[in-house]
Scaffold this active site. Structure first.
Site, PDB file in Angstrom:
ATOM      1  N   ASP A  52     -11.792  -3.371   0.344  1.00  0.00           N
ATOM      2  CA  ASP A  52     -11.909  -2.368  -0.591  1.00  0.00           C
ATOM      3  C   ASP A  52     -10.708  -2.619  -1.608  1.00  0.00           C
ATOM      4  O   ASP A  52      -9.621  -2.955  -1.195  1.00  0.00           O
ATOM      5  CB  ASP A  52     -11.636  -0.866  -0.159  1.00  0.00           C
ATOM      6  CG  ASP A  52     -11.727   0.181  -1.191  1.00  0.00           C
ATOM      7  OD1 ASP A  52     -12.696   0.573  -1.444  1.00  0.00           O
ATOM      8  OD2 ASP A  52     -10.584   0.479  -1.646  1.00  0.00           O
ATOM      9  N   TYR A  57      -5.511  -1.730  -9.149  1.00  0.00           N
ATOM     10  CA  TYR A  57      -4.553  -2.149  -8.235  1.00  0.00           C
ATOM     11  C   TYR A  57      -4.162  -3.559  -8.597  1.00  0.00           C
ATOM     12  O   TYR A  57      -4.669  -4.700  -8.672  1.00  0.00           O
ATOM     13  CB  TYR A  57      -5.219  -2.605  -6.812  1.00  0.00           C
ATOM     14  CG  TYR A  57      -5.669  -1.357  -6.246  1.00  0.00           C
ATOM     15  CD1 TYR A  57      -5.412   0.080  -6.754  1.00  0.00           C
ATOM     16  CD2 TYR A  57      -6.812  -1.418  -5.071  1.00  0.00           C
ATOM     17  CE1 TYR A  57      -5.831   1.099  -6.028  1.00  0.00           C
ATOM     18  CE2 TYR A  57      -7.283  -0.180  -4.585  1.00  0.00           C
ATOM     19  CZ  TYR A  57      -6.862   0.993  -5.195  1.00  0.00           C
ATOM     20  OH  TYR A  57      -7.339   2.175  -4.406  1.00  0.00           O
ATOM     21  N   TYR A 220      -8.973   6.668   3.283  1.00  0.00           N
ATOM     22  CA  TYR A 220      -7.633   5.993   2.809  1.00  0.00           C
ATOM     23  C   TYR A 220      -6.180   6.641   3.216  1.00  0.00           C
ATOM     24  O   TYR A 220      -6.336   7.735   3.290  1.00  0.00           O
ATOM     25  CB  TYR A 220      -7.705   5.835   1.237  1.00  0.00           C
ATOM     26  CG  TYR A 220      -7.463   6.763   0.199  1.00  0.00           C
ATOM     27  CD1 TYR A 220      -6.164   6.931   0.002  1.00  0.00           C
ATOM     28  CD2 TYR A 220      -8.504   7.231  -0.498  1.00  0.00           C
ATOM     29  CE1 TYR A 220      -5.966   8.138  -1.011  1.00  0.00           C
ATOM     30  CE2 TYR A 220      -8.160   8.039  -1.431  1.00  0.00           C
ATOM     31  CZ  TYR A 220      -7.113   8.510  -1.800  1.00  0.00           C
ATOM     32  OH  TYR A 220      -6.900   9.249  -2.677  1.00  0.00           O
ATOM     33  N   ARG A 225       0.678   5.096   3.920  1.00  0.00           N
ATOM     34  CA  ARG A 225       1.354   3.954   3.200  1.00  0.00           C
ATOM     35  C   ARG A 225       2.517   3.465   3.945  1.00  0.00           C
ATOM     36  O   ARG A 225       3.647   2.868   3.461  1.00  0.00           O
ATOM     37  CB  ARG A 225       1.773   4.436   1.971  1.00  0.00           C
ATOM     38  CG  ARG A 225       0.474   4.860   1.095  1.00  0.00           C
ATOM     39  CD  ARG A 225       0.718   5.143  -0.291  1.00  0.00           C
ATOM     40  NE  ARG A 225      -0.547   6.032  -0.719  1.00  0.00           N
ATOM     41  CZ  ARG A 225      -0.753   6.246  -2.087  1.00  0.00           C
ATOM     42  NH1 ARG A 225      -0.075   5.758  -3.002  1.00  0.00           N
ATOM     43  NH2 ARG A 225      -1.851   6.768  -2.269  1.00  0.00           N
ATOM     44  N   LYS A 231       7.956   1.996  11.197  1.00  0.00           N
ATOM     45  CA  LYS A 231       8.816   1.041  10.517  1.00  0.00           C
ATOM     46  C   LYS A 231       9.658   1.835   9.638  1.00  0.00           C
ATOM     47  O   LYS A 231      10.972   1.168   9.381  1.00  0.00           O
ATOM     48  CB  LYS A 231       8.074  -0.103  10.077  1.00  0.00           C
ATOM     49  CG  LYS A 231       7.101  -0.848  10.705  1.00  0.00           C
ATOM     50  CD  LYS A 231       6.549  -2.159   9.936  1.00  0.00           C
ATOM     51  CE  LYS A 231       5.540  -2.841  10.796  1.00  0.00           C
ATOM     52  NZ  LYS A 231       4.764  -3.856  10.059  1.00  0.00           N
ATOM     53  N   GLY A 294      -4.325  -1.482   4.858  1.00  0.00           N
ATOM     54  CA  GLY A 294      -3.870  -2.548   4.328  1.00  0.00           C
ATOM     55  C   GLY A 294      -3.210  -3.499   4.942  1.00  0.00           C
ATOM     56  O   GLY A 294      -2.642  -3.577   6.225  1.00  0.00           O
ATOM     57  N   ALA A 295      -3.149  -4.931   4.697  1.00  0.00           N
ATOM     58  CA  ALA A 295      -2.154  -5.983   5.191  1.00  0.00           C
ATOM     59  C   ALA A 295      -1.657  -6.609   4.068  1.00  0.00           C
ATOM     60  O   ALA A 295      -2.409  -7.292   3.196  1.00  0.00           O
ATOM     61  CB  ALA A 295      -3.217  -6.629   6.149  1.00  0.00           C
ATOM     62  N   ARG A 296      -0.237  -7.104   4.291  1.00  0.00           N
ATOM     63  CA  ARG A 296       0.322  -8.100   3.253  1.00  0.00           C
ATOM     64  C   ARG A 296       0.264  -9.532   3.954  1.00  0.00           C
ATOM     65  O   ARG A 296       0.553 -10.333   3.213  1.00  0.00           O
ATOM     66  CB  ARG A 296       1.473  -7.653   3.078  1.00  0.00           C
ATOM     67  CG  ARG A 296       1.944  -6.271   2.137  1.00  0.00           C
ATOM     68  CD  ARG A 296       3.242  -6.016   1.871  1.00  0.00           C
ATOM     69  NE  ARG A 296       3.488  -4.751   1.182  1.00  0.00           N
ATOM     70  CZ  ARG A 296       3.790  -4.898   0.109  1.00  0.00           C
ATOM     71  NH1 ARG A 296       4.159  -6.065  -0.490  1.00  0.00           N
ATOM     72  NH2 ARG A 296       4.050  -3.764  -0.650  1.00  0.00           N
ATOM     73  N   GLN A 300      -0.553  -8.560  10.235  1.00  0.00           N
ATOM     74  CA  GLN A 300      -0.940  -7.532  10.115  1.00  0.00           C
ATOM     75  C   GLN A 300      -2.285  -7.037   9.886  1.00  0.00           C
ATOM     76  O   GLN A 300      -2.671  -6.337  10.641  1.00  0.00           O
ATOM     77  CB  GLN A 300      -0.169  -6.707   8.680  1.00  0.00           C
ATOM     78  CG  GLN A 300       1.365  -6.735   8.822  1.00  0.00           C
ATOM     79  CD  GLN A 300       1.779  -6.400   7.534  1.00  0.00           C
ATOM     80  OE1 GLN A 300       1.114  -6.103   6.398  1.00  0.00           O
ATOM     81  NE2 GLN A 300       3.127  -6.109   7.226  1.00  0.00           N
TER      82      GLN A 300
END
Length: 335
Positions: A52, A57, A220, A225, A231, A294-296, A300
């Site tokens: 998605d 973005y 979502y 976030r 963390k 999400g994953a950076r 992740q």
């Protein structure tokens, strides 16, 4: 991984869907291109077949990176979900509904909600180019646009379906009344809305409507976030231009910290992280079709996919619900 049919379509999406907001960099303190591409490819390698994204973005960057990441992959086994209706480049000539001022390269950029037929078609062509594909599996209105008749927007989506440029049409951030109005022209396959342990407001009206009408719900911000990963309380370091510096202030952080501490023993018993426990809980809630995560980087992405390996029995789910009962629900504008 599990897969679910979205609403009344023939689309089968991975229950954990790769959310590509953060890889756009904008509002997230930047990004690393190769890490972002590797994250998407790791998702695909571990059963996450749905991605998605949105033109907004990163002002096109997220879609471009998604396109780069899927080059050479079997397109028929990937579901691309993107959006339209947020215009930042001035091409709307002042039309639409002003949303907010964004910042790009140090410059203020006014963002408008704009969902006219002309703009829907224009944005779709741009997205197809950035994604490097000739069709989009699910095209979604990013935000309601009060300046454009809902029927006009839905007619444009119907035309794109007829042309084969999109397989299905959805909306985002709609309430029940807006869904009902849209359905008079074209029934949306899905509604993408904010939903998390800290924001369960959709359970009152939207979830019952979705269940009754077979409308998919794409959740979502399930981890708010990153807040629900825990963390933030251990690594309190965010870039100065990271929007979460302000975003997190809406929550009672002490109560959130207490909640996470109460769930840690369950996560440890299951050899899982808090993020994985939160994700799995979200996928099991009534009416939720798929959950965006999400994953950076690749690690992740793999961890997100492996969240589906967790099993939560009725007693464990009830325990979590009891822990959530003391939290005040929040509802705020999200992107």
């Amino acid at each position: 991984m599990q897969y679910r049919t979205l609403g009344n379509t023939d689309l089968k999406l991975s229950v954990i869907t790769h959310g590509a907001f953060a890889i756009g960099g904008h509002m997230w303190g930047g990004n690393e291109k190769q890490d972002s591409i590797n994250a998407i490819r790791a998702s695909l390698d571990h059963g996450i077949t749905s991605i998605d994204t949105a033109p907004f973005y990163g002002f096109g960057l997220s879609e471009t990176l998604v396109g780069d990441a899927i080059k050479g992959k079997d397109r028929s086994k990937i579901q691309l979900l993107t959006k339209f209706g947020l215009v930042w480049d001035g091409s709307n000539n002042g039309k639409g509904t002003f949303f907010f001022d964004a910042t790009e390269n140090g410059n203020t950029v006014p963002v408008y909600k704009y969902a006219s037929k002309e703009n829907v078609i224009k944005e779709t062509e741009a997205s197809l180019k950035r994604l490097g594909t000739d069709y989009i599996d699910l095209l979604q209105l990013h935000w309601p646009d009060a300046s454009t008749p809902v029927s006009e927007t839905m007619e444009a989506l119907g035309l794109l379906i007829q042309q084969g440029k999109i397989r299905a049409a959805g909306v985002s951030n709609y309430d029940v009344a807006q869904l009902q109005e849209a359905a008079q022209t074209l029934k949306p396959a899905s509604n993408q809305v904010s939903y998390s342990m800290l924001n369960r407001s959709i359970e009152k009206d939207l979830v019952p409507y979705a269940l009754e009408t077979h409308t998919g719900i794409i959740a979502y911000s399930p981890m708010e976030r990153g807040l629900l990963t825990g963390k933030y309380f251990k690594e309190h370091r965010l870039a100065s231009d990271d929007h979460r510096n302000g975003y997190f202030t809406q929550f009672n952080l002490e109560k959130v910290k207490t909640l996470l501490q109460s769930m840690e023993p369950m996560a440890k018993r299951k050899d899982a992280t808090l993020a994985q426990l939160v994700l799995r809980w979200t996928t099991l809630q009534p009416g939720i079709s798929v959950v965006l995560a999400g994953a950076r980087n690749a690690a992740q992405a793999i961890a997100n996919a492996e969240a589906m390996n967790l099993e939560l029995n009725p007693e464990e789910r009830q325990s979590i619900h009891q822990q959530l009962s003391g939290l005040q629900q929040h509802s705020t504008d999200h992107l």
